[in-house]
Write a protein that holds these residues in place. Structure first.
Motif, PDB file in Angstrom:
ATOM      1  N   THR A 174       1.688   6.738  -0.423  1.00 42.81           N
ATOM      2  CA  THR A 174       1.105   5.587  -1.102  1.00 42.81           C
ATOM      3  C   THR A 174       1.927   5.185  -2.326  1.00 42.81           C
ATOM      4  O   THR A 174       2.565   6.007  -2.984  1.00 42.81           O
ATOM      5  N   GLN A 205       0.810  -1.212   0.000  1.00 38.93           N
ATOM      6  CA  GLN A 205       0.000   0.000   0.000  1.00 38.93           C
ATOM      7  C   GLN A 205       0.847   1.267   0.000  1.00 38.93           C
ATOM      8  O   GLN A 205       0.422   2.303  -0.494  1.00 38.93           O
ATOM      9  N   GLY A 206       2.060   1.169   0.574  1.00 39.69           N
ATOM     10  CA  GLY A 206       2.915   2.334   0.597  1.00 39.69           C
ATOM     11  C   GLY A 206       3.957   2.253   1.684  1.00 39.69           C
ATOM     12  O   GLY A 206       4.244   1.177   2.226  1.00 39.69           O
TER      13      GLY A 206
END
Length: 345
Positions: free
Chosen positions: A247, A236-237
């Motif tokens: 992100t 997701q990041g």
């Protein structure tokens, strides 16, 4: 990552005298060993492990084959070596390598395993030629989750893994003057690129570098990365030290990689400004009888190139033995290549 089973041409102990000693069992070393085997030269390949692509999900760009896992790639290469009875492979570490003359090198080897019957005790091997294929070691990011994500959605080589980031938002980690250019490479594939500078106090890039990033719509975020968020394959990041979430579904990093050149330095091989070995067109270093191949030679670091330079080193090493006495378990050496001159007309 499961290591591939150790291959060998036979179950006999490695010889104490060989035509060629190869240090390093990555693509370059294996390629060199294959070609020395095809020239029927007595060869010992010593593999300390730790190849930099063992963590990769797939090895890409190999002509004629689809992407292969590291286990598949190395198992296939090891199986190929078994076809050459003059080639042996040993898991172990060359701890010392000295040059006694142009045609005599002595290696001190610590095998990877020991047993009660003495197998695995340190040993010495004498070689007529040496091929150094010791590669480089990458500095990894200090990130929570790096062990699970590295090779899946965290990578160090745009050429190797950039295509896996096609049309995605990519995060680049690293500081230094080279990082903006490194990040711009990823625009060949990524839809967006954002740099995390790994610094929240001192400016990592000057105004000109930041302006260049802006021209290419590369966002620059000052901060220190702390954690990879999401599961491997579903990144997701990256979370920063101050809690900010950046992100992205892929991370590429560029810190430092360190050439494994201690043995080369001890032999007196010429080292370039990047720490790699200087070689000629035959992969011969500045030291007679010592060749080098793969990532230890400065240049583009790709498996196909390592295989190619390994093949060049193996062939050059083998043909340099023409006219020389060779190890006892191989055919007599061919006569030296004759030089023909055009007769006067």
């Amino acid at each position: 990552m499961t290591r591939p089973p150790p291959p060998g041409a036979s179950d006999n102990p490695p010889p104490d005298t060989v035509d060629a000693l190869i240090v390093g069992g990555g693509p370059a070393g294996l390629s060199a060993a294959t070609w020395l085997g095809r020239y029927r030269r007595s060869t010992l390949l010593v593999d300390a492990g730790g190849q930099r692509n063992l963590s990769a999900e797939r090895i890409h760009g190999i002509l004629g084959t689809g992407p292969a896992t590291p286990d598949e790639f190395y198992a296939d290469a090891h199986d190929g070596l078994r076809r050459y009875p003059t080639v042996r492979r040993l898991d172990g570490l060359v701890s010392e390598l000295t040059r006694e003359s142009d045609d005599r090198f002595v290696a001190r080897i610590a095998p990877a395993t020991t047993s009660d019957d003495g197998d695995g005790a340190p040993m010495s091997v004498t070689a007529t030629r040496v091929i150094l294929a010791t590669g480089v070691r990458d500095r990894l990011p200090e990130l929570d989750g790096i062990d699970r994500h590295y090779g899946v959605d965290v990578h160090h080589c745009p050429a190797c893994d950039g295509l896996t980031a096609a049309d995605q938002r990519v995060i680049v980690l690293g500081a230094g003057a080279h990082v903006p250019a490194y990040a711009s490479e990823l625009l060949d594939w990524a839809s967006e690129v954002v740099i995390i500078t790994e610094s929240d106090s001192d400016p990592a890039f000057d105004d000109d570098q930041r302006a260049a990033c802006a021209v290419h719509d590369i966002q620059v975020v000052d901060g220190v990365a702390r954690e990879l968020v999401g599961e491997p394959g579903a990144l997701q990041g990256v979370r920063l030290a101050d809690g900010t979430m950046i992100t992205g579904s892929k991370v590429f990093f560029s810190y430092a990689h360190h050439p494994t050149n201690d043995l080369a330095k001890a032999l007196g091989c010429r080292i370039d400004d990047e720490g790699g070995l200087s070689v000629n067109a035959l992969q011969l270093t500045s030291v007679a009888g010592v060749y080098a191949a793969g990532d230890i030679v400065t240049g583009l670091q790709l498996v196909p190139i390592a295989v190619g330079t390994g093949a060049a080193a193996g062939v050059a090493c083998a043909t340099s033995l023409r006219g020389h006495s060779t190890a006892a378990d191989v055919p007599d050496a061919a006569p030296p290549t004759r030089t023909f001159t055009r007769p006067d007309s």
